[in-house]
Design a protein around this motif. Sequence first.
Motif, mmCIF file in Angstrom:
data_model
loop_
_atom_site.group_PDB
_atom_site.id
_atom_site.type_symbol
_atom_site.label_atom_id
_atom_site.label_comp_id
_atom_site.label_asym_id
_atom_site.label_seq_id
_atom_site.Cartn_x
_atom_site.Cartn_y
_atom_site.Cartn_z
ATOM 1 N N ASN A 1 -9.761 -6.149 10.220
ATOM 2 C CA ASN A 1 -10.864 -5.320 9.751
ATOM 3 C C ASN A 1 -11.710 -6.208 8.841
ATOM 4 O O ASN A 1 -11.408 -6.385 7.664
ATOM 5 C CB ASN A 1 -10.298 -4.111 9.004
ATOM 6 N N TRP B 1 -13.177 -4.793 5.604
ATOM 7 C CA TRP B 1 -12.154 -4.622 4.576
ATOM 8 C C TRP B 1 -11.823 -5.964 3.937
ATOM 9 O O TRP B 1 -11.755 -6.093 2.707
ATOM 10 C CB TRP B 1 -10.898 -3.984 5.191
ATOM 11 N N CYS C 1 -9.770 1.220 -2.900
ATOM 12 C CA CYS C 1 -10.759 0.491 -2.111
ATOM 13 C C CYS C 1 -10.371 -0.985 -2.038
ATOM 14 O O CYS C 1 -9.690 -1.519 -2.921
ATOM 15 C CB CYS C 1 -12.160 0.668 -2.681
ATOM 16 N N ALA C 2 -10.803 -1.640 -0.964
ATOM 17 C CA ALA C 2 -10.397 -3.017 -0.676
ATOM 18 C C ALA C 2 -10.714 -3.956 -1.833
ATOM 19 O O ALA C 2 -9.924 -4.853 -2.164
ATOM 20 C CB ALA C 2 -11.090 -3.505 0.596
ATOM 21 N N GLN C 3 -11.870 -3.770 -2.451
ATOM 22 C CA GLN C 3 -12.284 -4.658 -3.539
ATOM 23 C C GLN C 3 -11.309 -4.565 -4.717
ATOM 24 O O GLN C 3 -10.932 -5.582 -5.300
ATOM 25 C CB GLN C 3 -13.698 -4.272 -3.975
ATOM 26 N N SER D 1 0.842 -1.201 0.000
ATOM 27 C CA SER D 1 0.000 0.000 0.000
ATOM 28 C C SER D 1 0.874 1.246 0.000
ATOM 29 O O SER D 1 1.818 1.358 0.785
ATOM 30 C CB SER D 1 -0.901 -0.015 1.238
ATOM 31 N N LEU E 1 -0.028 -2.712 5.592
ATOM 32 C CA LEU E 1 -0.807 -3.385 4.543
ATOM 33 C C LEU E 1 0.076 -3.811 3.379
ATOM 34 O O LEU E 1 0.701 -2.985 2.718
ATOM 35 C CB LEU E 1 -1.916 -2.457 4.042
ATOM 36 N N GLU F 1 -2.872 4.491 -1.327
ATOM 37 C CA GLU F 1 -3.485 4.065 -0.061
ATOM 38 C C GLU F 1 -4.997 4.216 -0.080
ATOM 39 O O GLU F 1 -5.704 3.541 0.663
ATOM 40 C CB GLU F 1 -2.885 4.874 1.102
ATOM 41 N N LEU G 1 -1.936 -7.006 7.652
ATOM 42 C CA LEU G 1 -2.905 -5.949 7.934
ATOM 43 C C LEU G 1 -2.553 -5.293 9.257
ATOM 44 O O LEU G 1 -2.167 -5.982 10.205
ATOM 45 C CB LEU G 1 -4.309 -6.550 8.100
ATOM 46 N N LYS H 1 -14.484 -7.310 1.566
ATOM 47 C CA LYS H 1 -14.455 -6.642 0.263
ATOM 48 C C LYS H 1 -13.225 -7.051 -0.540
ATOM 49 O O LYS H 1 -13.284 -7.230 -1.757
ATOM 50 C CB LYS H 1 -14.485 -5.115 0.449
ATOM 51 N N PHE H 2 -12.101 -7.175 0.156
ATOM 52 C CA PHE H 2 -10.883 -7.634 -0.524
ATOM 53 C C PHE H 2 -11.141 -8.969 -1.221
ATOM 54 O O PHE H 2 -10.822 -9.163 -2.398
ATOM 55 C CB PHE H 2 -9.742 -7.778 0.492
#
Lengths: 317, 317
Positions: free
Chosen positions: B94, B97, B58-60, B49, B126, B55, B90, B100-101
Amino acid sequence: VSEFDLINHFFKTAKVNRDDVLLGIGDDCAILSPPSGKALAVSTDTLISGVHFPESTCAQDVGYKSLAVNLSDLAAMGADPAWVSLAISLPEVNEAWLEKFMLGFNELATEHNVKLIGGDTTQGSLSITINVSGFIDPHRALKRSRAKPGDLIFVTGDIGDAGIGLYAILNDLISNQYIDFCMTRLNRPRPQVKAGKLLSDFRVAAIDISDGLLVDLQHICRASGTGAVINLDKIPVSDSLLQYYNNKPDWQAILNAGDDYELCFTCPENECDALFSVMTAEKIDITCIGNITDTGITQCLQNDKVVGIKPKGYNHF
Amino acid sequence: VSEFDLINHFFKTAKVNRDDVLLGIGDDCAILSPPSGKALAVSTDTLISGVHFPESTCAQDVGYKSLAVNLSDLAAMGADPAWVSLAISLPEVNEAWLEKFMLGFNELATEHNVKLIGGDTTQGSLSITINVSGFIDPHRALKRSRAKPGDLIFVTGDIGDAGIGLYAILNDLISNQYIDFCMTRLNRPRPQVKAGKLLSDFRVAAIDISDGLLVDLQHICRASGTGAVINLDKIPVSDSLLQYYNNKPDWQAILNAGDDYELCFTCPENECDALFSVMTAEKIDITCIGNITDTGITQCLQNDKVVGIKPKGYNHF
């Protein structure tokens, strides 16, 4: 091209050569030729400075240990190590550090004839992610789910030294012979690859002791749907550990100390004579510490009485 | 057991099933059955990151892109993706997060039928390290060293969009249709797996454009011991890029923009007709941008005149 690309030459310092590596480091992918009739055992583990090893750990030990904990996963499956990929994040390019890191890494890679087939270096806080592959007969893999009630429980080597080594480093204990021994056990764990391969001739469930004997044994029990009883009087410990504890071992600490990377495994009682013969012939110490039961949590006995010891697992410091 | 162990359940959200995965996540190793007669192509890449993605990503998109850049390495070798290991660090657990990742990761894994076979989560800044394996006929691998003088140079798709997307994010450019297009190209690169597999029928040297067209083409030239000439007038660019540059493309920027993950490849002139037929049938855009020469650095021509463009490579921001 960043200076981080330039340090890839450190990855080429390894002496190992393998015919099954058709194309090594330097292209988009490595190309590997797995042996026919075998399956691959694959594991990946990350080590982070200040989490999985003290920040003060010297580069050579970080390189050695990073590979050791990954080879230990292959050992716990009974696989024969073959290939390894290495991703390192570093705050800055430090050639002296990298050279020493590779010295420790290559020492163990050469011992186990493991070829480095891919590498990536990036800028970030110090962290190492390794992916190892080994060969295995899938029917003989030492799966955690293979334990059955009545099986005996064994460990290789001695338990608890690495935990003392970690405590000594974190608390600046004064160096002496037995403290130094425990620190070496922490920083240079010996993956039990040979033991794992020998165990694959038996109906064995195995795990490597990374988080603590109690927690790791519970992983076997959970996967197998069993319970377990272990006898504290039988847990093998080193002379250094006994010295450290003045002959009064702290079992709560010992059974929850991680980082020993010995194997914990189960074996049917009627296979144990053959098992001992094989291990004795190869000079591998194994000790029976208990047996698998039908169900329930792991019970710890001392002088035939139940002792309450909580499985805490490895305490990331 | 740390809370980081508990998040391993996110790794099991993938829908992909493969018969060649004999044992998946949950033991010391995965056990995999490679197809007989094929070699394995293996690659590993770390994304950090603030280095490899902004940074604010988005997680996805982080999940999608992490897998995409690794699949792109398989594409550049002409391999058929099969298995992937995932190590995530991480700062804190989370769950939102991570969910979505994995959504972004699984979307691409499903598209390419890649099975997640190992995972490790650790506490740290990250960072994502992925190891991918695919199957390949070793004699048909798209090695960088296969280019020869006289070969034509091609790229898939359009070049330079991702660089504009990155600039737009880092400089808070106001969103509009073409900026958004370039951001999607940055955050959701499409690994050219199908193109790579089709190319393996030809004597092709290939690389994926991760660091910038000029630098990546130089990797082919260095590995093959050749030079190259490219024509700026032929570099394929998108309408969005032309809009952004008001129809006056900044070639210095475009040829050094990374993160497009298109393929750059060479092909013998006498195989090009067949190549175009195959690619047209599969609706894959390829463009001839120059040719391989005997030796020397890559020359850029515009209106038949040499233009001085320095290969800078991907500028880690």
